[in-house]
Design an enzyme around this catalytic site. Structure first.
Site, PDB file in Angstrom:
ATOM      1  CG  ASP A 123       0.988   1.974   5.706  1.00  0.00           C
ATOM      2  OD1 ASP A 123       0.221   1.085   6.119  1.00  0.00           O
ATOM      3  OD2 ASP A 123       1.043   2.326   4.523  1.00  0.00           O
TER       4      ASP A 123
ATOM      5  CG  ASP B  26      -2.790  -1.871   6.541  1.00  0.00           C
ATOM      6  OD1 ASP B  26      -1.676  -1.390   6.818  1.00  0.00           O
ATOM      7  OD2 ASP B  26      -3.611  -1.305   5.816  1.00  0.00           O
TER       8      ASP B  26
END
Length: 379
Positions: free
Chosen positions: A88, A264
Site C-alpha cells: 500500500d 495508490d
C-alpha cells in the site's frame, strides 16, 4: 488490492485514512474478502472518503509480487513468521495480526505504545513492537510494526506494509510524532542508498485468479519494466499526490479543470472527478450498473480514455479500461455487456485515484529522496 491511510490509522483496499488527509519486493497476494466488483467499489470508495479525514549496499533490491485480481500482497517475514501483507502506497505503517496472529520471538521487542490506524474500509489497533522485517530477503532490524489486538475489514489477509510518505504515520503511535517506514530503514541501515520504490504491476491473463507477475524494486527502478522515459512530477499533499488535467474520451473533452490525484497501489479502480465522470458517461454511452458497481456498456467502446499528468498524456485503450470478459467470474460479473474500471471519485479533493488497474499499464516510481512521483509506459 483491490487495494490505506491512517486517521491515526486508515482503510484497506482502496482507501486508507491517516491522521492527516486522504480519501489499496516480495510475493504479493489477494485479499479474499473482496469477492466481486461491487465489494471492490465499496471498499475503494470507503478508502477514498478516508482521504478527507485528518487527524551499505548501494544497488537496488527487487522482489516478485503476486496479482490476485483486486490486490497485491507481499509475503513479508517478521521475526521468524511470514505474513501476507497488502502492498500500500496510500499508507505508511506496517502492521500484522489481522488473520495470522503474531508470536513474539527473540528479536521482537514491545515498546508498550498504543498504535491505531483507520483505512475507511477497515481499521486496526494494538501495540507497537520492533522486530526484523524483510521482503523476499531484503530486510531491516528494529522496524516499527503494529501488532493488532483488534481489526476489521481484513479477512484472509494479515495486515499492511506501507510505502506511503512518513508523514502518514503521524500520531498513529502514542508517545511519538512519526515512525520510520520500512523504506526509510532500508536507507538508514545501508541496505539501499536512496528512498525510492519502483512498482511494476501487470494484468492477469485469461481466467487466472492469481499470478506472480509484479515486482517491487527498493532503492531504484527496473529499466526492463518500462519503455521510453519516466516522467516525474513533484509530489503534492500528504500522499503520493499528482495534478491531473485534460481528461478526454476519444476526441471529446471531459473538462480541463485541474484535479487532485493520488497514485495508490492500495486502490483497485481508476477514479475521476464526478463532473468528469458524468461527461464520460455521456460521451461513452455508458451507464452505472447497480449489480456490479461499475459502468456498463451495451456496445463495446472503441475510443481511448486519456488525461494529462505533469504535461504528459496517459492513454488507456478499451483493452486497458474494460474488464476482460475472461475475468468476469473473478469479478463476480454475470451476463453480457462490457464493464469499465473507470469510476466516480466524487467532487471533493482528492477525487482522482490512479489505482491498481491503472498501474497495470504503467510503471510507477515513488521517490521520497527527490519528493516526486514518476510514471512510464509499462514494457
Amino acid at each position: 488490492m483491490d487495494e490505506a491511510t491512517a486517521t491515526h490509522g486508515r482503510t484497506m483496499d482502496d482507501s486508507i485514512q491517516h491522521a492527516r488527509p486522504w480519501n489499496p519486493a516480495a510475493s504479493v497476494k489477494k485479499v479474499n474478502t473482496i469477492t466481486n466488483s461491487t465489494n471492490i467499489v465499496a471498499r475503494d470508495l470507503a478508502r477514498l472518503n478516508n482521504y478527507f479525514k485528518k487527524s551499505a549496499i548501494s544497488e537496488r533490491q527487487s522482489a516478485p509480487v503476486i496479482n490476485e485480481v483486486f490486490s497485491y500482497i507481499a509475503e513479508t517475514t517478521v521475526g521468524t513468521q511470514t505474513f501476507d501483507l497488502i502492498v500500500d502506497t496510500g499508507s505508511s505503517n506496517t502492521w500484522v495480526g489481522a488473520d495470522t496472529k503474531f508470536v513474539a520471538g527473540s528479536t521482537a521487542k514491545s515498546t508498550g505504545d498504543f498504535v491505531s490506524v483507520s483505512y475507511g474500509s477497515g481499521e486496526f489497533s494494538g501495540t507497537e513492537y520492533t522486530d526484523t522485517v524483510s521482503v523476499d530477503g531484503t530486510g531491516v532490524t528494529g522496524q516499527s510494526i503494529g501488532v493488532a489486538k483488534s481489526s476489521s475489514g481484513f479477512s484472509d489477509v494479515d495486515g499492511i506494509i506501507g510505502f506511503g510518505p512518513e508523514d502518514l504515520t503521524e500520531y498513529t503511535v502514542s508517545g511519538v510524532s512519526e515512525v520510520p517506514t520500512f523504506l526509510q530503514n532500508l536507507v538508514s541501515q545501508g541496505v539501499i542508498s536512496e528512498n525510492i520504490l519502483g512498482v511494476s504491476f501487470a494484468p492477469l491473463t485469461g481466467s487466472d485468479d492469481e499470478d506472480t507477475n509484479g515486482e517491487l524494486t527498493f532503492g531504484g527502478v527496473d529499466d526492463t519494466k518500462f519503455t521510453g522515459d519516466i516522467t516525474y512530477t513533484t509530489r503534492t499533499g500528504d500522499y503520493w499526490g499528482v495534478s491531473v488535467t485534460k481528461f478526454e474520451f476519444g476526441s471529446t473533452s471531459l473538462g480541463t479543470t485541474t484535479a487532485s490525484g493520488i497514485v495508490d497501489t492500495g486502490t483497485t479502480l481508476l477514479y475521476i472527478p464526478t463532473a468528469t465522470y458524468d461527461k464520460f458517461l455521456t460521451a461513452s454511452k455508458g451507464k452505472p450498473d447497480s449489480s456490479s458497481g461499475l459502468v456498463k456498456f451495451t456496445t463495446k467502446p472503441t475510443a481511448d480514455f486519456t488525461f494529462v499528468v505533469g504535461g504528459t498524456t496517459y492513454t488507456l485503450t478499451p483493452a486497458d479500461y474494460l474488464v476482460p470478459t475472461a475475468q468476469y467470474a473473478n469479478w463476480g460479473i454475470s451476463g453480457s455487456g462490457f464493464y469499465s474500471i473507470i469510476n466516480d471519485g466524487g467532487s471533493e479533493a482528492p477525487n482522482t485515484i490512479l489505482g491498481q488497474t491503472f498501474l497495470e499499464n504503467f510503471y510507477a516510481v515513488f521517490d521520497t529522496t527527490n519528493n516526486r512521483v514518476g510514471l512510464a509506459v509499462a514494457a
